[in-house]
Design a protein around this motif. Sequence first.
Motif, short mmCIF file in Angstrom:
data_model
loop_
_atom_site.label_atom_id
_atom_site.label_comp_id
_atom_site.label_asym_id
_atom_site.label_seq_id
_atom_site.Cartn_x
_atom_site.Cartn_y
_atom_site.Cartn_z
N ASP A 263 0.93 -1.07 0.26
CA ASP A 263 0.42 -0.02 -0.01
C ASP A 263 1.11 1.34 -0.06
N ILE A 264 1.59 1.58 0.89
CA ILE A 264 2.83 2.04 0.85
C ILE A 264 3.85 2.39 -0.20
N GLY A 265 4.00 1.87 -0.95
CA GLY A 265 4.41 1.81 -2.32
C GLY A 265 3.09 2.52 -3.28
N MET A 266 2.22 1.74 -2.93
CA MET A 266 0.93 2.76 -4.53
C MET A 266 1.03 3.68 -3.91
N LEU A 267 0.65 3.80 -2.75
CA LEU A 267 0.37 5.11 -2.47
C LEU A 267 1.32 6.84 -2.42
N ILE A 268 3.01 6.26 -2.80
CA ILE A 268 3.56 7.35 -3.00
C ILE A 268 3.25 7.25 -4.00
N SER A 269 3.75 6.37 -5.33
CA SER A 269 3.54 6.17 -6.72
C SER A 269 2.46 6.87 -7.19
N ALA A 270 0.87 6.86 -6.49
CA ALA A 270 -0.05 7.50 -7.13
C ALA A 270 0.23 9.08 -6.00
N VAL A 271 0.41 9.48 -5.69
CA VAL A 271 1.15 11.17 -5.64
C VAL A 271 1.91 11.24 -6.85
N LEU A 272 2.70 10.63 -6.70
CA LEU A 272 4.07 11.62 -8.09
C LEU A 272 3.77 10.97 -9.64
N LEU A 273 2.40 9.99 -9.64
CA LEU A 273 1.79 10.30 -10.95
C LEU A 273 0.95 11.48 -11.14
N TRP A 510 1.96 -3.49 -8.41
CA TRP A 510 2.90 -2.61 -9.52
C TRP A 510 2.25 -2.28 -10.38
N CYS A 511 0.69 -1.85 -10.86
CA CYS A 511 0.24 -0.67 -11.43
C CYS A 511 -0.26 -0.08 -11.90
N LEU A 512 0.87 0.91 -10.65
CA LEU A 512 0.41 1.86 -10.09
C LEU A 512 2.20 2.62 -10.63
N PRO A 513 3.45 1.58 -9.83
CA PRO A 513 4.56 2.37 -9.81
C PRO A 513 5.04 1.97 -11.58
N ALA A 514 4.93 0.89 -12.06
CA ALA A 514 5.09 0.80 -13.31
C ALA A 514 4.60 2.12 -14.15
N LEU A 515 3.15 2.65 -14.15
CA LEU A 515 2.63 3.77 -14.31
C LEU A 515 3.62 4.96 -14.13
N MET A 516 3.76 5.31 -13.30
CA MET A 516 4.77 6.16 -13.01
C MET A 516 6.09 6.33 -13.01
N LEU A 517 7.05 5.23 -13.23
CA LEU A 517 8.06 5.21 -14.17
C LEU A 517 8.00 5.56 -15.38
N ILE A 518 6.73 5.05 -16.12
CA ILE A 518 6.83 5.35 -17.61
C ILE A 518 6.53 6.50 -17.53
N MET A 519 5.90 7.75 -16.44
CA MET A 519 5.37 8.88 -16.86
C MET A 519 7.01 9.67 -16.84
N LEU A 520 7.54 9.25 -15.56
CA LEU A 520 8.91 9.80 -15.83
C LEU A 520 9.85 9.55 -16.80
N GLY A 521 9.63 8.54 -17.16
CA GLY A 521 10.40 9.06 -18.22
C GLY A 521 10.14 9.66 -19.65
N LEU A 522 8.81 9.55 -19.42
CA LEU A 522 8.33 10.67 -20.43
C LEU A 522 8.17 12.17 -20.32
N ILE A 523 9.09 13.17 -19.09
CA ILE A 523 8.90 14.15 -18.64
C ILE A 523 10.39 14.46 -18.91
#
Length: 541
Positions: A263-273, A510-523
């Motif tokens: 949950d903590i990893g998903m929550l951090i990823s959600a905020v970063l997304l 890994w759903c939100l963390p994976a998307l967060m990493l993709i978005m970070l790459g796009l930025i």
Amino acid sequence: MLPLLKTPLTGPPVDGAATLDTHDETLFDNPQFEHYEATSNIQLFFDLFFVANLSSFTVVHEINSKESLESYIGFVCVLWFTWCQVTLYDVRFATDSIFERIAHACHFGVMVGFCVVSPNFLADDGWGPLQQLSLLLMASRLTLFAQYGTTLFFTWRYKQTCAPLIIVMASLLLAAMVYLGISFAFYHRVHWHSYVAWYIIAVTEVVINVLVAALWPALSLWRTHLVERMTCLTLIILGEGILGLTKTITKIMKLDKKFISADIGMLISAVLLIYLFYQLYFDSIRLQTLGSYRQHFCAILHFPFHLALCLVMEGINQTLLWAHIVGTITSLFNPLLYGIENGTVPTAKLQTMLSDLFTDIFSRFETTDVVYQQAFTSLNETLALDPNESPIQFLNASFSAIMLSAKTVVENFGWEIPTEIEGEGPLVFAETFDAVLRVFNLTFGYFAVCTGLVIIFSSVFWILCSDHTTGASLPRYISTAVNMLVGLAIALLSILTVASAAENLGETAWCLPALMLIMLGLIVINHLPRGYYTPKIEEHA
């Protein structure tokens, strides 16, 4: 002293600035409307009513079924186009007078009315709220008709403004009459699907307004702060996403009183997304004055962008919530299910495990008396079994108690199981439990599509807002193309819902963390064409 009415014109008086035979080359300057460089406080206040409606609607209508998804899209459509019609007037003709303040009070009242009818929007047998919403839409358009009427009053001597203003006023009056007619259809319960006319009329009247602005320079949206108004609404939608995230956190803490590591990893990823979506959009949009046609096109495209962004914010929260639900169900039910499947655990121990599970779930999660009694009856039947009975007989007796317990957990988190719990035995048990996991398919489908659309629209906004003669470069075009291709690829991930791949992904963290990493790459890709950043310290006198 505040005047009763105030002219939207600026510059010399009508008699001195222009005559009745004004030439074409002076159409925009004569008449010259006062254009504001920034959003006013009352316009920002009106935007808050938008997010308040969106937030309250989301609380009551969580997107957990196709019907709730359709109603969410429909409500956002009605809400956004009403907001847009008011905005198109405000950015060109808004003044500060007694009449305008009364008109804004009417628009605020309409927004409050939306909030009142939203809990029963498109509800079964909800004829009354549908009729009320039609009347609210009529009131909104009549208020705008009166506002445009005051503008026509002050500019009627300019022959190049009369025709476009009359066209806009005619479209508003016609729309108001259609909304009134639809209200009678709901009052007499003639046809339930009459609400489809809302969407058609709302889109049509905004398109007419924008086309009039594009064809008549005197009423152009050029040199207005329309793009800034759109960016303000984008910020508000992102803020609503944060509000939804905090509500999700509150719901988890209320029901489970703890976060697991996933949950903590998903929550951090959600905020970063949410933060990365903010960066992607505002790195692409520009607030400087755009060309007339680009400004109009940019304004129209903000509707599908805002709709997709709303669904992305909801998708982030629902994905976080679903990951926690899967973790909760796994921790609660896996020991018992493993014992049943193993076949070596004594029935007496299985009975104890079921009794403890039943007590834990129904002490923490709310349910109806009917569901509780059905589960309690099944539990008693299971506890009455002979300790020497086989695990298959235990499962047949406890099937209803187990599935009703699982259903209670899922629905307390705001989700709905799409299939009824029927039959008994291992086969039906497996099929029903799989149905619980398939609930995630809908969320994954719209989340993937809308995320891709947000990325693609952000790239389109950069194309519309950039200066292609001086500010664009080949690497920047390449990075924009990459963004659009990645957005398309993410949208196409929705086809995973056809197979079990989406369900398998939903069971992981890994759903939100994976998307967060993709978005970070796009930025990062977006900023590469700009070169290296050079530290600079400004000296102040």
